[in-house]
Enzyme design. Structure first.
Site, short mmCIF file in Angstrom:
data_model
loop_
_atom_site.label_atom_id
_atom_site.label_comp_id
_atom_site.label_asym_id
_atom_site.label_seq_id
_atom_site.Cartn_x
_atom_site.Cartn_y
_atom_site.Cartn_z
N SER A 297 -3.17 -1.47 -7.12
CA SER A 297 -4.04 -1.23 -5.97
C SER A 297 -3.39 -1.67 -4.66
O SER A 297 -2.39 -1.10 -4.23
CB SER A 297 -5.37 -1.95 -6.20
OG SER A 297 -6.34 -1.57 -5.27
N LYS A 322 -2.63 2.48 -9.79
CA LYS A 322 -4.02 2.67 -9.37
C LYS A 322 -4.02 3.21 -7.95
O LYS A 322 -3.80 2.48 -6.99
CB LYS A 322 -4.80 1.36 -9.43
CG LYS A 322 -6.27 1.51 -9.04
CD LYS A 322 -7.02 0.20 -9.20
CE LYS A 322 -8.49 0.36 -8.85
NZ LYS A 322 -8.73 0.53 -7.40
N GLN A 326 -12.11 2.30 -3.94
CA GLN A 326 -13.50 2.00 -4.29
C GLN A 326 -14.26 1.43 -3.09
O GLN A 326 -13.70 0.64 -2.33
CB GLN A 326 -13.59 0.98 -5.43
CG GLN A 326 -13.37 1.55 -6.80
CD GLN A 326 -11.91 1.83 -7.06
OE1 GLN A 326 -11.07 0.98 -6.79
NE2 GLN A 326 -11.61 3.00 -7.56
#
Length: 384
Positions: A297, A322, A326
């Protein structure tokens, strides 16, 4: 299910007023509402019919609160997205707490272990209850209080390892194929998201444990201190760093990249949003970023930004992969949700989801990665 309860559920589905308090990558505030058109009412009518069946025919009295929670959790489960979830009020409170750098728990940082499907202990906080109990980095978490969890249920497992200070939790670990239980007392834990030092006389080293609230401030303090000591090279360590906030990684990248694109996101309409840095604070030394399979991330955003902008090189192993954004939103009743809302791309347009970022120099042996970084930086320093 009584009529009032049905009305509440219909209202919950038809109209939600929410304010965003934090996100994995973007912080926003908004409200939204919706009226259900008659063409869509059928699916909600079916839900209410099934609720009537359960209330009428289930062999014992139902817990309406649990049924309602199950409804919302099922809605997000239907997305088949491991990063999207519904959270109860208690779960949401713990999720928010986890990003503040303080929480009540056992003192371990965890991440996914894809090969085994288990939850892996990435770091044991010094002086924590877990450390005193003999838990080690690399241990796999198999059960929490007798219930088994996979890495896809990591949020729930972490929630159940946390609790009031002074209470205990029993965690089943696996180490070298051997299972063992540890009963660990919970205490307030203060996470240090930045660790720094000077190595080999003129090389600065900064480990970023997570991109949490305030991590950018701690990073800047550490970098300022290292610059005052006249470092000639910098190692940034994001191994086992599972990510965090976009605005935090933006501020850190601002010290490393100069004027450039850090990352851009794309939503389901194709709209692109670019995040950029400036050259006001850029550190003028060669940089190496250390990565591994648990660098995910925000760690990958920083890695991709450094590599694509030729601000440095990466050493270690392939990152997690990733590339999804979100948003975490709290609803008026204290519950909330985490929802994947966009994809992100490195400055050169690379989409790394489920692919990861290959290191510039691959070094598989963990103990050799930092020495290799120092060796590389020494050669770069000699060129100047």
């Amino acid at each position: 299910m009584n009529s009032d309860k049905k009305k509440n559920i219909i209202k919950s589905i038809a109209l939600v007023v929410a304010s965003s308090i934090l996100t994995t990558f973007v912080i926003t505030q908004f409200g939204f509402g919706r009226i259900i058109p008659s063409s869509e009412y059928k699916k909600y009518k079916k839900m209410l019919m099934l609720s009537d069946v359960i209330e009428r025919d289930f062999y014992k009295k139902t817990d309406e609160s649990k049924l309602e929670t199950g409804l919302y959790k099922g809605l997000f489960s239907g997305l088949d997205d491991e990063y999207s979830s519904y959270y109860t009020k208690e779960e949401m409170s713990q999720l928010i707490e986890s990003t503040s750098g303080k929480y009540k728990g056992v003192g371990i940082v965890v991440g996914p272990d894809k090969p085994s499907g288990a939850i892996k202990v990435q770091q044991v906080i010094n002086g924590s209850p877990a450390s005193k109990s003999g838990v080690k980095a690399g241990d796999l978490i198999i059960k929490v209080n007798g219930k088994a969890y996979s890495y896809q249920e990591m949020d729930v497992a972490v929630k159940n390892m946390r609790g009031e200070e002074g209470t205990s939790v029993t965690v089943t670990f696996s180490r070298d194929g051997e299972l063992f239980d540890k009963k660990i007392e919970r205490k307030e834990i203060k996470l240090e998201s930045i660790k720094s030092k000077k190595i080999d006389n003129d090389i600065g080293y900064i480990q970023i444990v997570g991109f949490d609230e305030g991590t950018d401030e701690d990073f800047n303090k550490a970098l300022d201190s290292l610059e005052k000591s006249k470092i000639k090279g910098l190692v940034i360590d994001v191994r086992d760093n599972g990510g965090g906030y976009l605005d935090v990684v933006e501020k850190i990248a601002d010290r490393l990249l100069g004027e450039s694109v850090i990352v851009y996101t794309k939503d389901n309409t194709g709209k692109k949003v670019y995040s950029k840095s400036n050259d006001k604070q850029k550190v003028d030394v060669p940089i190496v970023i250390l990565t591994n399979g648990n660098s995910a991330s925000a760690s990958e955003i920083l890695t991709g930004a450094i590599l694509d902008n030729k601000a440095g090189v990466s050493i270690g192993t392939l990152t997690f992969g990733k590339g999804l954004v979100q948003s975490v939103v709290q609803l008026r009743d204290g519950s909330g949700y985490k929802l994947t809302t966009a994809q992100y791309f490195t400055p050169n347009g690379n989409y790394i989801n489920k692919k990861g970022i290959k290191p510039t120099i691959e070094v598989k042996e963990v103990e050799k990665q930092l020495p290799k970084a120092v060796e590389y930086l020494k050669k770069e320093i000699e060129k100047k």
